[in-house]
Design an enzyme around this catalytic site. Structure first.
Site, PDB file in Angstrom:
ATOM      1  N   GLY A  49      32.093  49.762  45.222  1.00 51.72           N
ATOM      2  CA  GLY A  49      33.165  50.592  44.561  1.00 51.72           C
ATOM      3  C   GLY A  49      34.001  49.849  43.386  1.00 51.72           C
ATOM      4  CB  SER A  50      37.348  50.227  42.528  1.00 54.89           C
ATOM      5  OG  SER A  50      37.168  51.496  42.081  1.00 54.89           O
ATOM      6  CB  VAL A  51      35.609  45.470  44.905  1.00 51.53           C
ATOM      7  CG1 VAL A  51      35.329  44.136  45.145  1.00 51.53           C
ATOM      8  CG2 VAL A  51      36.796  45.874  46.203  1.00 51.53           C
ATOM      9  CE  LYS A  53      36.574  50.928  37.907  1.00 51.24           C
ATOM     10  NZ  LYS A  53      37.227  51.895  38.868  1.00 51.24           N
TER      11      LYS A  53
END
Length: 185
Positions: A49-51, A53
């Site tokens: 997920g956004s981790v 990024k």
């Protein structure tokens, strides 16, 4: 249903604590669900997920591909392969600093910036963070996770950039990778 907790010393990478739920009593393992007998922090893989990024932006900034103050016009969605990727909030075209794309966790903006970097270079950075390889902690059952090769298709690079697809990590890999960003590499 289940949970994993990993605590690292950010400066050294030392594992301070690692816990899984549900757990089991090794002296009575036969009375537990076989799915609960492993070490999920090392064996179970998931899309980060956004981790993800954080790692993508570390690569973009370190390589000089992007500066935090670069201004990018981000549309509400972007085509990737045969699908459209959007952000968690509905919006039209918005201007962001690159740092704002990370702060807002924009999938679309992250894809746009990642497309400025050669796929092989992004892959090399992610490999240097330990993705796609076992951490070699010495504990049994560790997975290498999933990382596409440097010749990945464009849609894989897009999903990889924001952690939506193409990549899968273990909890220990994710913690170690983000800790390396926190300690300057």
């Amino acid at each position: 249903d289940s949970g994993i907790s990993v605590q690292l010393n950010v400066k050294t990478g030392e594992v301070l604590a690692l816990a899984n739920f549900p757990s089991f009593d090794p002296a009575d393992y036969g009375s537990y669900n076989p799915d609960d007998l492993g070490n999920r922090a090392l064996s179970d893989v998931y899309e980060p997920g956004s981790v993800q990024k954080v790692l993508t932006f570390a690569a973009l900034l370190d390589s000089g591909t992007v500066r935090p103050t670069d201004v990018i016009e981000v549309p509400g969605s972007i085509k990737s392969g045969d699908r459209a990727v959007s952000d968690a909030w509905i919006h039209g075209k918005e201007k962001f600093y690159a740092r704002g794309i990370l702060a807002k966790s924009s999938n679309v903006g992250t894809i746009m910036l990642a497309r400025k970097m050669k796929k092989a270079d992004l892959h090399a950075y992610l490999t240097s963070f330990g993705l796609g390889a076992r951490t070699e902690l010495g504990l049994k059952g560790e997975s290498a996770g999933i990382l596409p090769g440097p010749d990945m298709p464009d849609y894989s690079r897009d999903g990889l950039a924001f952690g939506g697809s193409a990549v899968a990590v273990t909890a220990i890999q994710a913690a170690a990778a983000v800790a390396s960003v926190g300690n300057g590499g």
